[in-house]
Design a protein around this motif. Structure first.
Motif, short mmCIF file in Angstrom:
data_model
loop_
_atom_site.label_atom_id
_atom_site.label_comp_id
_atom_site.label_asym_id
_atom_site.label_seq_id
_atom_site.Cartn_x
_atom_site.Cartn_y
_atom_site.Cartn_z
N LYS A 62 0.81 -1.23 0.00
CA LYS A 62 0.00 0.00 0.00
C LYS A 62 0.84 1.28 0.00
O LYS A 62 0.33 2.36 -0.27
CB LYS A 62 -0.96 -0.01 1.19
N GLY A 63 2.10 1.18 0.31
CA GLY A 63 2.96 2.36 0.32
C GLY A 63 3.66 2.63 -1.00
O GLY A 63 4.69 3.30 -1.03
N TYR A 64 3.09 2.10 -2.09
CA TYR A 64 3.78 2.22 -3.38
C TYR A 64 3.99 3.66 -3.84
O TYR A 64 4.85 3.94 -4.67
CB TYR A 64 3.01 1.44 -4.46
N LYS A 65 3.20 4.60 -3.30
CA LYS A 65 3.32 6.00 -3.69
C LYS A 65 4.41 6.74 -2.90
O LYS A 65 4.78 7.85 -3.24
CB LYS A 65 1.99 6.73 -3.50
N LYS A 66 4.89 6.12 -1.86
CA LYS A 66 5.88 6.78 -1.02
C LYS A 66 7.20 6.97 -1.76
O LYS A 66 7.57 6.16 -2.62
CB LYS A 66 6.12 5.96 0.26
N LYS A 67 7.89 8.01 -1.41
CA LYS A 67 9.17 8.30 -2.03
C LYS A 67 10.16 7.17 -1.76
O LYS A 67 10.31 6.71 -0.64
CB LYS A 67 9.72 9.62 -1.49
N TYR A 69 9.95 4.13 -2.90
CA TYR A 69 9.36 2.78 -2.93
C TYR A 69 9.88 1.98 -4.12
O TYR A 69 10.23 0.81 -3.99
CB TYR A 69 7.84 2.88 -2.98
N LYS A 72 13.40 0.89 -3.60
CA LYS A 72 13.45 -0.24 -2.68
C LYS A 72 13.03 -1.54 -3.36
O LYS A 72 13.57 -2.61 -3.07
CB LYS A 72 12.56 0.03 -1.47
N ASN A 122 4.43 -4.75 -8.61
CA ASN A 122 4.58 -3.45 -7.98
C ASN A 122 4.53 -2.32 -9.00
O ASN A 122 3.97 -1.25 -8.74
CB ASN A 122 5.89 -3.40 -7.18
N TYR A 126 0.97 1.13 -10.22
CA TYR A 126 0.91 2.55 -10.59
C TYR A 126 -0.21 2.83 -11.58
O TYR A 126 -0.65 3.96 -11.73
CB TYR A 126 2.26 3.00 -11.16
#
Length: 324
Positions: A62-67, A69, A72, A122, A126
């Motif tokens: 769920k954190g795919y939008k985080k800087k 990501y 990582k 992943n 998007y």
């Protein structure tokens, strides 16, 4: 599921059980055609264990939008794939399975397809995350349609990427409330037991031996025995059956802390390294252990304990989690 801690224990327990099923499934794979019980165990395991694993992976994406990501994902998924693809190429040569060493980075060795597909899943978020539940419907349609393309196979894990993506996207779309309703429903546990038992009985009496490729999702309908227009409907039914079994399995997972719970955090290590042990054992003892059920179970469990240990992570982490 009442707190972050209990959720963590729940998912770690689930991942341990699933990684055990991965190891055990691979352990019995060479012997399944000679033993009815092992064949039934194998088919039931492969029906739901990777979809369940993939669904959980999606739940934590769920954190795919985080800087950072995507960076990582490259570091923790794609680079380990390339590293172990090379290592397995050398390993198969030394084991005598390959006549020459060939470093083909686009044809995943054995279980490494999961890493390559996980990276692509992943990336697909998007686009599909914005579409939400409509995106899930589109993902299911793509998973069905990809089977009609004869060239869609193991190259770059294209077939599996699309076939299994609906489970990843479903996990992403689910929230804590969705999961709580599934695992804490009044009759969830007895219903889960009935589902698992019925699946074993159904597969034990009626699953055709030539249908195993359907569970793997790594090739086209044509390559699984000849393409029919109705094959798409069969895959749709498979999606439905798989989800029923997955959601029957989830309520059976405990949320308590056990000694094996911590290993649920280190399943990547078990996943990447268990092939070296299993392939070596199968080469040394090709038939001697095929009818020793207790040994197959115990050995698979020990492999999980050893490869999921703190010491293995400590000394192999530089190889598994390379810095970029």
């Amino acid at each position: 599921m009442a707190s972050t801690t209990s959720r963590s224990k729940y998912f770690d327990n689930a991942k341990f059980i699933l990684i055990f099923l991965v190891v055990f499934g691979h352990m019995i794979s060479p012997y399944k055609d000679q033993d009815k019980l092992l064949f039934t165990l194998y088919t039931v395991i492969f029906l739901f264990h990777m979809p369940a694993f993939i669904l959980i992976s999606g739940y934590f994406a769920k954190g795919y939008k985080k800087k950072g990501y995507l960076q990582k994902s490259v570091q923790k998924i794609l680079i380990p794939y390339f590293v172990f693809q090379v290592i397995y190429s050398v390993f198969y040569f030394l084991l005598g399975k390959e006549e020459t060493i060939e470093f083909d980075l686009f044809q995943p060795h054995w279980s490494l397809w999961f890493l390559l597909s996980l990276f692509f899943w992943n990336l697909l978020l998007y686009v599909f995350a914005k579409l939400k539940w409509v995106g899930l419907l589109i993902a299911v349609i793509l998973g069905i349609v990809v089977g009609y393309f004869e060239n869609a196979g193991s190259f770059m894990s294209i077939s599996r990427t699309f076939v299994f993506f609906p489970y990843f996207l479903l996990g992403f779309l689910m929230n804590g409330d969705h999961l709580k309703r599934i695992i804490r429903a009044k009759f969830a546990v007895p219903a889960g037991v009935v589902i698992i038992v019925f699946t074993f009985l159904f597969f034990g009496f009626s699953f055709p031996k030539d249908a195993v490729p359907w569970l793997l999702g790594d090739t086209s309908y044509e390559n699984m025995g000849g393409m029919q227009l109705s094959d798409g409907l069969l895959r749709a039914l498979q999606y439905g059956l798989t989800l029923i079994v997955v959601f029957g399995f989830l309520p059976l997972i405990p949320s308590h802390q056990y000694r094996i719970t911590k290993i649920g955090e280190r399943t990547l290590y078990v996943y990447l390294f268990h092939g070296f042990i299993i392939k070596s054992i199968q080469a040394i003892l090709p038939n001697a252990i095929s009818d020793n059920y207790l040994f197959l179970i115990a050995f698979s469990f020990i492999v999980c304990l050893v490869l999921g240990s703190y010491m293995i992570k400590k000394y192999t982490r530089p190889l598994v989690e390379l810095k970029i």
